[in-house]
Design a protein around this motif. Structure first.
Motif, PDB file in Angstrom:
ATOM      1  N   ALA A   1     -13.052   8.946 -62.438  1.00 27.49           N
ATOM      2  CA  ALA A   1     -14.207   8.149 -62.009  1.00 27.49           C
ATOM      3  C   ALA A   1     -13.843   7.264 -60.819  1.00 27.49           C
ATOM      4  O   ALA A   1     -14.639   7.112 -59.878  1.00 27.49           O
ATOM      5  N   GLU A   2     -12.652   6.689 -60.841  1.00 22.24           N
ATOM      6  CA  GLU A   2     -12.222   5.813 -59.751  1.00 22.24           C
ATOM      7  C   GLU A   2     -12.040   6.613 -58.463  1.00 22.24           C
ATOM      8  O   GLU A   2     -12.462   6.186 -57.383  1.00 22.24           O
ATOM      9  N   GLU A   3     -11.389   7.779 -58.577  1.00 23.55           N
ATOM     10  CA  GLU A   3     -11.197   8.635 -57.398  1.00 23.55           C
ATOM     11  C   GLU A   3     -12.530   9.122 -56.845  1.00 23.55           C
ATOM     12  O   GLU A   3     -12.710   9.204 -55.626  1.00 23.55           O
ATOM     13  N   PHE A   4     -13.442   9.434 -57.750  1.00 27.77           N
ATOM     14  CA  PHE A   4     -14.735   9.967 -57.318  1.00 27.77           C
ATOM     15  C   PHE A   4     -15.516   8.925 -56.506  1.00 27.77           C
ATOM     16  O   PHE A   4     -16.145   9.258 -55.494  1.00 27.77           O
TER      17      PHE A   4
ATOM     18  N   PHE B   1     -16.807   9.430 -52.796  1.00 24.14           N
ATOM     19  CA  PHE B   1     -18.220   9.277 -52.438  1.00 24.14           C
ATOM     20  C   PHE B   1     -18.397   8.313 -51.268  1.00 24.14           C
ATOM     21  O   PHE B   1     -19.153   8.604 -50.325  1.00 24.14           O
ATOM     22  N   GLU B   2     -17.723   7.187 -51.299  1.00 24.72           N
ATOM     23  CA  GLU B   2     -17.870   6.209 -50.224  1.00 24.72           C
ATOM     24  C   GLU B   2     -17.357   6.769 -48.904  1.00 24.72           C
ATOM     25  O   GLU B   2     -17.972   6.560 -47.848  1.00 24.72           O
TER      26      GLU B   2
ATOM     27  N   ASP C   1     -19.859   7.539 -45.760  1.00 27.77           N
ATOM     28  CA  ASP C   1     -19.620   6.809 -44.523  1.00 27.77           C
ATOM     29  C   ASP C   1     -19.114   7.700 -43.385  1.00 27.77           C
ATOM     30  O   ASP C   1     -18.818   7.201 -42.293  1.00 27.77           O
ATOM     31  N   GLY C   2     -18.975   9.001 -43.655  1.00 31.75           N
ATOM     32  CA  GLY C   2     -18.537   9.915 -42.609  1.00 31.75           C
ATOM     33  C   GLY C   2     -17.036   9.935 -42.377  1.00 31.75           C
ATOM     34  O   GLY C   2     -16.563  10.578 -41.424  1.00 31.75           O
ATOM     35  N   VAL C   3     -16.286   9.265 -43.232  1.00 32.25           N
ATOM     36  CA  VAL C   3     -14.825   9.283 -43.095  1.00 32.25           C
ATOM     37  C   VAL C   3     -14.288  10.647 -43.523  1.00 32.25           C
ATOM     38  O   VAL C   3     -13.337  11.170 -42.931  1.00 32.25           O
TER      39      VAL C   3
ATOM     40  N   LEU D   1     -26.091   8.936 -60.018  1.00 27.93           N
ATOM     41  CA  LEU D   1     -25.549  10.291 -59.924  1.00 27.93           C
ATOM     42  C   LEU D   1     -25.962  11.142 -61.110  1.00 27.93           C
ATOM     43  O   LEU D   1     -25.769  10.751 -62.267  1.00 27.93           O
ATOM     44  N   ALA D   2     -26.532  12.315 -60.820  1.00 25.60           N
ATOM     45  CA  ALA D   2     -26.841  13.283 -61.876  1.00 25.60           C
ATOM     46  C   ALA D   2     -25.567  14.012 -62.271  1.00 25.60           C
ATOM     47  O   ALA D   2     -24.769  14.400 -61.418  1.00 25.60           O
ATOM     48  N   LEU D   3     -25.390  14.218 -63.565  1.00 25.80           N
ATOM     49  CA  LEU D   3     -24.191  14.880 -64.068  1.00 25.80           C
ATOM     50  C   LEU D   3     -24.545  16.156 -64.817  1.00 25.80           C
ATOM     51  O   LEU D   3     -25.518  16.203 -65.564  1.00 25.80           O
TER      52      LEU D   3
END
Length: 399
Positions: free
Chosen positions: A377-380, A384-385, A389-391, A223-225
């Motif tokens: 970071a954990e929430e991100f 992202f997942e 995954d389209g959820v 990931l670019a920041l």
């Protein structure tokens, strides 16, 4: 202690009910049927507390939050909604990002006892707003927190409007307060400015951001920041070496780091910043001119400094739907960026209508609460997942 309270709700029934709830104890309570009417009242009256609904015509509660952050005093705020908890959480995060003194959030129908309990906290929390950061963060506490666990970065997703893919994230500062809560970026920056430690804050944010990039890489996320850089850093000739050193330490490719600079941070004497930014560009780091369109010298900065991206100020995005001038400026900024072979990011996208407009005008990237709030970071990683995954679906993006 009596309080001056403003209730903002487009429903006359709900507004009158809230006013009756709040009128005890010699409180002076006024009502407004929209965000626009509330702003008119705030031009002439100061209120201790603003109780506002989120879903309103014309200016909604999200727009009102931004307007409250620009006042020259610090009212406490209570947010209400009849929508889902996610909407309320987004509003809460937005208030935090703007360093609003948020007393709490309530869903409708409003529980009177909970509302009055929040109101009882006004005397204790009023000094913890934007003007009170010095009472929250003492000098030794601030410096100790910078080097330990006081500073906590959060990440807001940046989406490609051409592919719908995650293109990166911007890093914002949060501060873990002693009471277990968090202070927003505005409060952290104000504290750093007042104590003369903006350069240290930037160094620490760069370090924490690149460290997190390394962790995410091990979890399969490259990931670019984008990280904001202060004027204090740009005036130091060795800043490019510091950034390069951190990238090498955490094994981060320079192209995965984008440094955002506001025009206000570029002094009249641009010689040292020009040298520093040019050296960073030469080494492969990305450079973005933030808050584009708010200053008079933006075009000259694009000519003299090797930026590869402009970030259009949220003011023009928020007003583009109803203000022809703002839409023209927005359209011109996007067109100019492409003519100069620069990418264009539109920040502060909060509605599907705004997203539709910037897509139609050809912007490259979008960022804002419609797409994703600033997250730990954990929430991100979870966000992202779900998005991959389209959820998770973003309204108006078609993905």
């Amino acid at each position: 202690m009596s309080k001056r309270i403003l209730v903002v709700d487009d429903s006359a029934t709900m507004r009158d009910l809230l006013i009756r709830y709040l009128q005890g104890g010699d409180n002076l309570v006024a009502g407004a049927d929209s965000g626009a009417q509330a702003l008119d009242l705030l031009k002439t009256e100061r209120y201790d507390v603003i109780v506002t609904d989120l879903a309103m015509p014309e200016m909604d509660g999200f727009g009102l939050i931004r307007a409250i952050s620009e006042l020259d005093w610090d009212p406490s705020v209570i947010l209400l909604t009849g929508h889902d908890a996610r909407t309320l959480q987004s509003a809460k995060e937005l208030a935090l990002a703007y360093s609003i003194n948020l007393l709490g959030t309530l869903t409708k129908p409003v529980n009177k006892d909970m509302l009055l309990h929040m109101l009882s906290d006004v005397a204790d929390t009023r000094t913890q707003g934007r003007t009170g950061t010095e009472t929250v963060l003492a000098e030794n506490e601030f410096m100790r927190g910078l080097m330990t666990d006081g500073l906590s970065p959060v990440f807001q997703p940046k989406i490609s409007l051409k592919t719908g893919a995650l293109a990166g994230a911007e890093v914002f500062a949060r501060w873990r307060a002693p009471n277990g809560g968090y202070l927003g970026a505005g409060a952290v920056i104000k504290a750093a400015q007042e104590k003369g430690h903006m350069d240290v804050l930037t160094y620490r944010m760069l370090e924490l951001a690149m460290q997190q990039q390394g962790r995410w890489r091990k979890q399969g996320l490259e990931l670019a920041l984008s990280i904001n850089v202060a004027s204090d850093n740009l005036r130091k000739a060795d800043f490019a070496d510091v950034v390069s050193g951190l990238a090498e330490q955490f094994e981060v490719e320079p192209k995965m780091v984008r440094l955002e600079v506001t025009e206000a941070d570029l002094d009249v004497d641009v010689r040292v910043p020009l040298e520093v930014l040019s050296r960073l560009s030469l080494r492969g780091f990305g450079l973005a001119l933030d808050d584009f369109g708010t200053g008079f010298a933006s075009l000259m900065r694009l000519k003299t400094i090797p930026f590869d991206e402009i970030v259009v100020d949220r003011m023009f995005i928020s007003r583009a739907a109803e203000d022809d001038t703002s839409r023209i400026i927005l359209e011109s900024a996007i067109e100019l960026s492409h003519k100069l072979n620069l990418r264009c990011t539109c920040e502060g996208v909060e509605t599907e209508e705004q997203l539709t407009i910037i897509r139609a005008l050809g912007a490259d990237y979008a960022q804002g609460y419609l797409l994703g709030k600033p997250m730990t970071a954990e929430e991100f990683l979870i966000w992202f997942e779900d998005y991959r995954d389209g959820v998770l679906m973003i309204p108006g993006l078609g993905t």
